[in-house]
Motif scaffolding. Sequence first.
Motif, PDB file in Angstrom:
ATOM      1  N   SER A 344      10.374  21.058 -14.475  1.00 24.42           N
ATOM      2  CA  SER A 344      10.050  19.657 -14.156  1.00 24.42           C
ATOM      3  C   SER A 344       9.098  19.082 -15.177  1.00 24.42           C
ATOM      4  O   SER A 344       9.259  17.944 -15.638  1.00 24.42           O
ATOM      5  CB  SER A 344       9.434  19.561 -12.755  1.00 24.42           C
ATOM      6  OG  SER A 344      10.339  19.964 -11.765  1.00 24.42           O
ATOM      7  N   TYR A 349      15.410  18.644 -16.219  1.00 27.56           N
ATOM      8  CA  TYR A 349      15.581  18.313 -14.815  1.00 27.56           C
ATOM      9  C   TYR A 349      16.756  19.026 -14.156  1.00 27.56           C
ATOM     10  O   TYR A 349      16.714  19.336 -12.966  1.00 27.56           O
ATOM     11  CB  TYR A 349      15.728  16.797 -14.658  1.00 27.56           C
ATOM     12  CG  TYR A 349      14.518  16.048 -15.169  1.00 27.56           C
ATOM     13  CD1 TYR A 349      13.251  16.305 -14.659  1.00 27.56           C
ATOM     14  CD2 TYR A 349      14.637  15.088 -16.175  1.00 27.56           C
ATOM     15  CE1 TYR A 349      12.145  15.639 -15.132  1.00 27.56           C
ATOM     16  CE2 TYR A 349      13.525  14.413 -16.651  1.00 27.56           C
ATOM     17  CZ  TYR A 349      12.280  14.692 -16.128  1.00 27.56           C
ATOM     18  OH  TYR A 349      11.168  14.032 -16.599  1.00 27.56           O
ATOM     19  N   LEU A 381       9.701  16.626  -1.188  1.00 28.91           N
ATOM     20  CA  LEU A 381       9.080  15.482  -1.850  1.00 28.91           C
ATOM     21  C   LEU A 381       9.027  15.710  -3.364  1.00 28.91           C
ATOM     22  O   LEU A 381       9.352  14.799  -4.150  1.00 28.91           O
ATOM     23  CB  LEU A 381       7.677  15.256  -1.294  1.00 28.91           C
ATOM     24  CG  LEU A 381       6.854  14.124  -1.912  1.00 28.91           C
ATOM     25  CD1 LEU A 381       7.598  12.803  -1.846  1.00 28.91           C
ATOM     26  CD2 LEU A 381       5.496  14.015  -1.218  1.00 28.91           C
ATOM     27  N   GLU A 382       8.621  16.914  -3.779  1.00 30.98           N
ATOM     28  CA  GLU A 382       8.585  17.217  -5.208  1.00 30.98           C
ATOM     29  C   GLU A 382       9.988  17.193  -5.807  1.00 30.98           C
ATOM     30  O   GLU A 382      10.187  16.752  -6.938  1.00 30.98           O
ATOM     31  CB  GLU A 382       7.936  18.590  -5.430  1.00 30.98           C
ATOM     32  CG  GLU A 382       6.456  18.638  -5.095  1.00 30.98           C
ATOM     33  CD  GLU A 382       5.669  17.577  -5.841  1.00 30.98           C
ATOM     34  OE1 GLU A 382       5.853  17.454  -7.066  1.00 30.98           O
ATOM     35  OE2 GLU A 382       4.874  16.860  -5.196  1.00 30.98           O
ATOM     36  N   LYS A 385      10.944  13.599  -6.382  1.00 31.26           N
ATOM     37  CA  LYS A 385      10.299  13.062  -7.581  1.00 31.26           C
ATOM     38  C   LYS A 385      11.044  13.511  -8.840  1.00 31.26           C
ATOM     39  O   LYS A 385      11.228  12.736  -9.785  1.00 31.26           O
ATOM     40  CB  LYS A 385       8.846  13.525  -7.646  1.00 31.26           C
ATOM     41  CG  LYS A 385       7.930  12.949  -6.571  1.00 31.26           C
ATOM     42  CD  LYS A 385       6.543  13.554  -6.727  1.00 31.26           C
ATOM     43  CE  LYS A 385       5.610  13.105  -5.630  1.00 31.26           C
ATOM     44  NZ  LYS A 385       4.272  13.754  -5.742  1.00 31.26           N
ATOM     45  N   THR A 386      11.470  14.787  -8.827  1.00 31.46           N
ATOM     46  CA  THR A 386      12.218  15.312  -9.976  1.00 31.46           C
ATOM     47  C   THR A 386      13.548  14.586 -10.126  1.00 31.46           C
ATOM     48  O   THR A 386      13.973  14.245 -11.242  1.00 31.46           O
ATOM     49  CB  THR A 386      12.454  16.824  -9.800  1.00 31.46           C
ATOM     50  OG1 THR A 386      11.188  17.488  -9.714  1.00 31.46           O
ATOM     51  CG2 THR A 386      13.241  17.394 -10.980  1.00 31.46           C
ATOM     52  N   TRP A 388      14.175  11.547  -9.220  1.00 35.24           N
ATOM     53  CA  TRP A 388      13.897  10.197  -9.706  1.00 35.24           C
ATOM     54  C   TRP A 388      13.616  10.207 -11.208  1.00 35.24           C
ATOM     55  O   TRP A 388      14.115   9.360 -11.955  1.00 35.24           O
ATOM     56  CB  TRP A 388      12.722   9.590  -8.951  1.00 35.24           C
ATOM     57  CG  TRP A 388      12.398   8.195  -9.422  1.00 35.24           C
ATOM     58  CD1 TRP A 388      11.323   7.786 -10.123  1.00 35.24           C
ATOM     59  CD2 TRP A 388      13.225   7.037  -9.246  1.00 35.24           C
ATOM     60  NE1 TRP A 388      11.392   6.447 -10.396  1.00 35.24           N
ATOM     61  CE2 TRP A 388      12.556   5.957  -9.861  1.00 35.24           C
ATOM     62  CE3 TRP A 388      14.445   6.804  -8.627  1.00 35.24           C
ATOM     63  CZ2 TRP A 388      13.064   4.667  -9.882  1.00 35.24           C
ATOM     64  CZ3 TRP A 388      14.962   5.516  -8.634  1.00 35.24           C
ATOM     65  CH2 TRP A 388      14.281   4.464  -9.254  1.00 35.24           C
ATOM     66  N   ASN A 389      12.832  11.194 -11.664  1.00 39.58           N
ATOM     67  CA  ASN A 389      12.564  11.311 -13.099  1.00 39.58           C
ATOM     68  C   ASN A 389      13.861  11.561 -13.871  1.00 39.58           C
ATOM     69  O   ASN A 389      14.047  11.050 -14.984  1.00 39.58           O
ATOM     70  CB  ASN A 389      11.578  12.451 -13.351  1.00 39.58           C
ATOM     71  CG  ASN A 389      10.171  12.098 -12.926  1.00 39.58           C
ATOM     72  OD1 ASN A 389       9.799  10.932 -12.880  1.00 39.58           O
ATOM     73  ND2 ASN A 389       9.376  13.099 -12.590  1.00 39.58           N
ATOM     74  N   VAL A 408      14.481  12.718   0.013  1.00 45.47           N
ATOM     75  CA  VAL A 408      13.387  11.883   0.487  1.00 45.47           C
ATOM     76  C   VAL A 408      13.547  11.543   1.966  1.00 45.47           C
ATOM     77  O   VAL A 408      12.565  11.485   2.721  1.00 45.47           O
ATOM     78  CB  VAL A 408      13.259  10.604  -0.379  1.00 45.47           C
ATOM     79  CG1 VAL A 408      14.363   9.603  -0.091  1.00 45.47           C
ATOM     80  CG2 VAL A 408      11.902   9.955  -0.176  1.00 45.47           C
ATOM     81  N   GLU A 431       3.757   8.412  -0.429  1.00 46.81           N
ATOM     82  CA  GLU A 431       4.635   8.670  -1.569  1.00 46.81           C
ATOM     83  C   GLU A 431       6.102   8.564  -1.172  1.00 46.81           C
ATOM     84  O   GLU A 431       6.937   8.054  -1.931  1.00 46.81           O
ATOM     85  CB  GLU A 431       4.350  10.060  -2.141  1.00 46.81           C
ATOM     86  CG  GLU A 431       3.000  10.188  -2.820  1.00 46.81           C
ATOM     87  CD  GLU A 431       2.807  11.559  -3.432  1.00 46.81           C
ATOM     88  OE1 GLU A 431       3.119  11.730  -4.616  1.00 46.81           O
ATOM     89  OE2 GLU A 431       2.358  12.472  -2.707  1.00 46.81           O
ATOM     90  N   LEU A 435       9.024   6.117  -2.676  1.00 41.05           N
ATOM     91  CA  LEU A 435      10.294   6.617  -3.183  1.00 41.05           C
ATOM     92  C   LEU A 435      11.478   5.992  -2.448  1.00 41.05           C
ATOM     93  O   LEU A 435      12.513   5.710  -3.055  1.00 41.05           O
ATOM     94  CB  LEU A 435      10.344   8.142  -3.050  1.00 41.05           C
ATOM     95  CG  LEU A 435       9.682   8.938  -4.178  1.00 41.05           C
ATOM     96  CD1 LEU A 435       9.577  10.404  -3.812  1.00 41.05           C
ATOM     97  CD2 LEU A 435      10.461   8.780  -5.480  1.00 41.05           C
ATOM     98  N   GLU A 438      12.159   2.795  -4.026  1.00 39.94           N
ATOM     99  CA  GLU A 438      12.840   2.998  -5.312  1.00 39.94           C
ATOM    100  C   GLU A 438      14.328   3.317  -5.110  1.00 39.94           C
ATOM    101  O   GLU A 438      15.177   2.854  -5.841  1.00 39.94           O
ATOM    102  CB  GLU A 438      12.157   4.136  -6.081  1.00 39.94           C
ATOM    103  CG  GLU A 438      10.699   3.893  -6.431  1.00 39.94           C
ATOM    104  CD  GLU A 438      10.538   2.845  -7.513  1.00 39.94           C
ATOM    105  OE1 GLU A 438      11.544   2.338  -8.046  1.00 39.94           O
ATOM    106  OE2 GLU A 438       9.377   2.506  -7.835  1.00 39.94           O
TER     107      GLU A 438
END
Length: 443
Positions: A344, A349, A381-382, A385-386, A388-389, A408, A431, A435, A438
């Motif tokens: 990450s 990814y 959650l992590e 985020k990954t 989304w990145n 999410v 958070e 997300l 987003e």
Amino acid sequence: MPSDYQSNIDLAENVSLDPLAVGRSRCMANIAFSAGSIILSNSSFIDILLPSEKGHRCDHCHNLSGIGSLKRCTGCASFYYCDHTCQSKHWKSGHRKICKLYNTYISAASFQALEEHKKMDALLLSSLIAHLSSVDAKERDENTAFLTFQSLLPGPMTTSAPPICPKHSFTAGVIDGFYSRFENNNFSIHSHFNTYAHGIFPIASRLFNHSCMPNAAVKFIIQVHKPVKLEIVALRAISKGDEICIPYIDPALLQTRTTIFDLTYGFTCSCPSCNVIRKVGFIPEPPKEPVRFQAVCERLREFVGVMGLSPFLTGDDSLFPTELTCVLHESFISTLSEQFSAASHDGRYDVALESSSSLFALYQLIYPLNYPQIGKCLHLLEKAKTCWNHIVRSTSTMEVAAELKNSVVAAKQILTVIGHEGDHDDGPLAEIETLLLEVETYD
């Protein structure tokens, strides 16, 4: 005792203790609890901040204010408060017995020689003695919290108490008796599932036994001017007559948990998870060759995808494939976590998401339903985020977008069970909401 202390529960109505001929009594549900229900709400008896939190949080109510916005005690310059209200309450509840002695105490060679966790025990014990020395003996001896604390089972280790700060009238034997209840009855107090303090909550310690597949978990509520509050939350539906259990340690400690239970708590865990591990027997190390390691990960994901309820929840070891015993080795979870984190961070990814899927499969296997702390939802959650990145920084597929949304939504569903805890200004739930916005924008 401080007027702020309240048990806040009618134990005869919601839960009751079922005495056993051997071992501790069991806490039984007198009513049915749905997932997310608050089983117990209980203010702290004694608590102390970790040294790293000094100056960041109020020493009385634990409100997070940051350096510079708290008022420093003018007597010792080592304790911090929101305002005069918190300072006055803390002073009356015991700080006045410690204030002028504190800095000499923590700089003494006898204190500095202690291991870090023993220093925390020494500070907590000092706060307890200071508190008990600040109240009338009759009031102290009639207080429910103190009487409950005295009724707690001592741990298996018989060591003398460390040096303590305040002057007092208790004998060494009494002090050692208090200390014998420390390591196996204290709680790590956390906000957003990160420990920031230690505390004594006698009623919760008295009521709830341990399970590595618990049906309830602990969270903490921070309120300005009030002691931190512990709440026991139902992780899943609990029927009337069921025993209510919480985890004393991280259930992911699959190999070392037996030693911890023996040395720290003095019992042998007989929960479904431990029964399966005992029947599995020898746990081999996972393969070090990348190809073989990935093959194990693929088999794990395949098994969890079709298993239904985890064997570690049902206690049925016949459902657990022998070729997957290596995933129970504690190095397996650490290896996967490191792979996920490194990939990450480096922007790989696709590799991160593959490691994430394997890690989540392992969490589904070894953690109970809706377990919040370091397992399912925070990893989800992590993972989100990954995802989304991956979407915003590279050419990703619709499958990644779908995985983001699923992660999410699942994270929110699990965290909603535990509800808001600790500091309310940010954290995992905030958070997740960001997300979700987003995700809607991306859709």
